[in-house]
Design an enzyme around this catalytic site. Sequence first.
Site, PDB file in Angstrom:
ATOM      1  N   HIS A 159      -7.794   1.123  -6.114  1.00 22.00           N
ATOM      2  CA  HIS A 159      -7.803   0.138  -5.195  1.00 22.00           C
ATOM      3  C   HIS A 159      -8.650  -1.070  -5.494  1.00 22.00           C
ATOM      4  O   HIS A 159      -9.534  -1.453  -4.972  1.00 22.00           O
ATOM      5  CB  HIS A 159      -8.523   0.689  -4.044  1.00 22.00           C
ATOM      6  CG  HIS A 159      -8.453   0.194  -2.627  1.00 22.00           C
ATOM      7  ND1 HIS A 159      -7.598  -0.766  -2.093  1.00 22.00           N
ATOM      8  CD2 HIS A 159      -9.197   0.476  -1.601  1.00 22.00           C
ATOM      9  CE1 HIS A 159      -7.865  -1.168  -0.946  1.00 22.00           C
ATOM     10  NE2 HIS A 159      -8.660  -0.568  -0.604  1.00 22.00           N
ATOM     11  N   ARG A 182     -13.340  -8.592   1.975  1.00 20.62           N
ATOM     12  CA  ARG A 182     -11.751  -8.579   1.692  1.00 20.62           C
ATOM     13  C   ARG A 182     -11.063  -9.683   1.847  1.00 20.62           C
ATOM     14  O   ARG A 182     -10.095 -10.084   0.989  1.00 20.62           O
ATOM     15  CB  ARG A 182     -11.250  -7.317   2.534  1.00 20.62           C
ATOM     16  CG  ARG A 182     -11.924  -6.049   2.303  1.00 20.62           C
ATOM     17  CD  ARG A 182     -11.495  -5.440   0.663  1.00 20.62           C
ATOM     18  NE  ARG A 182     -10.120  -5.150   0.678  1.00 20.62           N
ATOM     19  CZ  ARG A 182      -9.250  -4.138   1.162  1.00 20.62           C
ATOM     20  NH1 ARG A 182     -10.037  -3.225   1.616  1.00 20.62           N
ATOM     21  NH2 ARG A 182      -8.151  -4.299   1.071  1.00 20.62           N
ATOM     22  N   ASP A 191     -17.531   7.021  -0.977  1.00 22.52           N
ATOM     23  CA  ASP A 191     -16.335   6.833  -0.150  1.00 22.52           C
ATOM     24  C   ASP A 191     -16.137   8.281   0.682  1.00 22.52           C
ATOM     25  O   ASP A 191     -16.800   9.187   0.571  1.00 22.52           O
ATOM     26  CB  ASP A 191     -15.257   6.495  -1.046  1.00 22.52           C
ATOM     27  CG  ASP A 191     -13.891   6.068  -0.195  1.00 22.52           C
ATOM     28  OD1 ASP A 191     -13.838   6.083   0.957  1.00 22.52           O
ATOM     29  OD2 ASP A 191     -13.021   5.944  -0.906  1.00 22.52           O
ATOM     30  N   GLN A 196     -10.184  -3.958  -3.055  1.00 20.88           N
ATOM     31  CA  GLN A 196     -11.717  -3.443  -2.492  1.00 20.88           C
ATOM     32  C   GLN A 196     -12.787  -3.951  -3.618  1.00 20.88           C
ATOM     33  O   GLN A 196     -13.609  -4.442  -3.067  1.00 20.88           O
ATOM     34  CB  GLN A 196     -11.606  -2.000  -2.282  1.00 20.88           C
ATOM     35  CG  GLN A 196     -12.860  -1.401  -1.628  1.00 20.88           C
ATOM     36  CD  GLN A 196     -12.927  -1.934  -0.290  1.00 20.88           C
ATOM     37  OE1 GLN A 196     -12.247  -1.733   0.528  1.00 20.88           O
ATOM     38  NE2 GLN A 196     -14.268  -2.714  -0.361  1.00 20.88           N
ATOM     39  N   ARG A 226       0.829  -1.100  -0.018  1.00 25.91           N
ATOM     40  CA  ARG A 226       0.180  -0.112  -0.039  1.00 25.91           C
ATOM     41  C   ARG A 226       0.996   1.252   0.000  1.00 25.91           C
ATOM     42  O   ARG A 226       1.693   1.307   0.979  1.00 25.91           O
ATOM     43  CB  ARG A 226      -0.515   0.136   1.192  1.00 25.91           C
ATOM     44  CG  ARG A 226      -1.594   1.346   1.388  1.00 25.91           C
ATOM     45  CD  ARG A 226      -2.529   1.146   2.358  1.00 25.91           C
ATOM     46  NE  ARG A 226      -3.986   0.735   2.053  1.00 25.91           N
ATOM     47  CZ  ARG A 226      -4.835   0.594   2.571  1.00 25.91           C
ATOM     48  NH1 ARG A 226      -5.138   1.401   3.846  1.00 25.91           N
ATOM     49  NH2 ARG A 226      -6.070   0.028   2.283  1.00 25.91           N
ATOM     50  N   CYS A 286     -16.297   1.326   0.988  1.00 24.47           N
ATOM     51  CA  CYS A 286     -15.250   0.547   1.603  1.00 24.47           C
ATOM     52  C   CYS A 286     -14.861   0.690   2.851  1.00 24.47           C
ATOM     53  O   CYS A 286     -14.041  -0.296   3.305  1.00 24.47           O
ATOM     54  CB  CYS A 286     -14.231   0.977   0.573  1.00 24.47           C
ATOM     55  SG  CYS A 286     -13.294   2.645   0.854  1.00 24.47           S
TER      56      CYS A 286
HETATM   57  N1   CP Z   1     -11.070  -0.438   2.726  1.00 22.46           N
HETATM   58  C1   CP Z   1      -9.949  -0.568   3.194  1.00 22.46           C
HETATM   59  O1   CP Z   1      -8.965  -0.380   2.331  1.00 22.46           O
HETATM   60  O2   CP Z   1      -9.651  -0.083   4.677  1.00 22.46           O
HETATM   61  P1   CP Z   1      -8.213   0.160   5.312  1.00 22.46           P
HETATM   62  O3   CP Z   1      -7.727   1.323   4.858  1.00 22.46           O
HETATM   63  O4   CP Z   1      -8.634  -0.029   6.688  1.00 22.46           O
HETATM   64  O5   CP Z   1      -7.365  -1.053   5.045  1.00 22.46           O
HETATM   65  N1  NVA Z   2     -10.156   6.688  -0.720  1.00 17.71           N
HETATM   66  C1  NVA Z   2      -9.582   6.210   0.615  1.00 17.71           C
HETATM   67  C2  NVA Z   2      -9.744   4.752   0.552  1.00 17.71           C
HETATM   68  C3  NVA Z   2      -9.449   4.267   1.890  1.00 17.71           C
HETATM   69  C4  NVA Z   2      -9.602   2.726   1.823  1.00 17.71           C
HETATM   70  C5  NVA Z   2      -8.302   6.705   0.568  1.00 17.71           C
HETATM   71  O1  NVA Z   2      -7.481   6.422  -0.238  1.00 17.71           O
HETATM   72  O2  NVA Z   2      -8.027   7.138   1.699  1.00 17.71           O
END
Ligand code: CP
Ligand code: NVA
Length: 308
Positions: free
Chosen positions: A134, A294, A225, A137, A107, A266
């Site tokens: 992402h 997930r 989101d 997700q 990530r 998400c």
């Molecule tokens: N939805 C998601 O990716 O959550 P986290 O940021 O908690 O991993």
């Molecule tokens: N759009 C959000 C998703 C988190 C899972 C971010 O990138 O922070």
Amino acid sequence: MNHFLDIHKTDPAALRHMITQAGDMKQARQGRPKGTPDDDQPLAGQMVALIFEKPSTRTRVSFDVGVRQMGGQTMLLSGQDMQLGHGETIADTARVLSRYVDMIMIRTFDENVLTEMAEYASVPVINGLTDRTHPCQIMADILTYEEHRGPIKGANVVWTGDGNNVCASFLHAAGQFGFNLTFTGPSQLDPEDEFIALARSKGVKIRIERDPAKAVENADLIVTDTWISMHDSQTARERRHNMLRPYQVDEVLMQGAKDDALFMHCLPAHREEEVTSGVMDGPQSVIFDEAENRLHAQKAIMRWCLGV
Ligand code: CP
Ligand code: NVA
């Protein structure tokens, strides 16, 4: 060996296989304590590095649990604690990690970090979120939709709010799984043209509709989101909130969709900002199934990556 970098970069037949396998693996575990291993141990003896340059709850825990259920081991690494965060190149990091581990999940911020990691690693690399996409997700979201409503092909999905990284992967999925997507949000936060054009080139309907009430007419699924993603600057907070407030998902907006429309997010959510608690905790919400899925979806992604 396969990398899982993005939904539009993955063959639709492979994506479909992962969704089916995820559902089967979930079914096979029904009623078992979370910590018990699967009967099948496809990752036995394998070590998986989980690298986080941003915070995470779901991605971190679901990957860790998923690897262990399949018989593998994990190593949790924070970008800042690695030399990667202090000037070592991504290419060198990728080559070194490939000598120790069998798979890398990362990530990160800039998607070039992910693609460079994949270019130089000799083991599979999985995208656990970048500023731009992402994909893990959305695989969980497809699994969730189909568990509740059957095939997503031909369904009408509405994304409301910020055309962000999660929205981008929804657009990629629209093209690969054959569903229509309407984006409703302020023009300053539209999804990238490139992603819209790509989905349209696959023959699905992609609509931009500024009026959220019109956008949700005939919707099978409404998704939103957070208004401020991890890569967004907090200085724009007030401005973004003002732009996005009309796109909040509340009970009235949900009533404008089909009677059996689902709601997804998400998570993490900011209750009473992008969505009301009434919707999040209401009968149409499947947010916690999404979170659970997930785990199942990523187990299938990891098996596909390793070919096991
Ligand atoms: N939805 C998601 O990716 O959550 P986290 O940021 O908690 O991993
Ligand atoms: N759009 C959000 C998703 C988190 C899972 C971010 O990138 O922070």
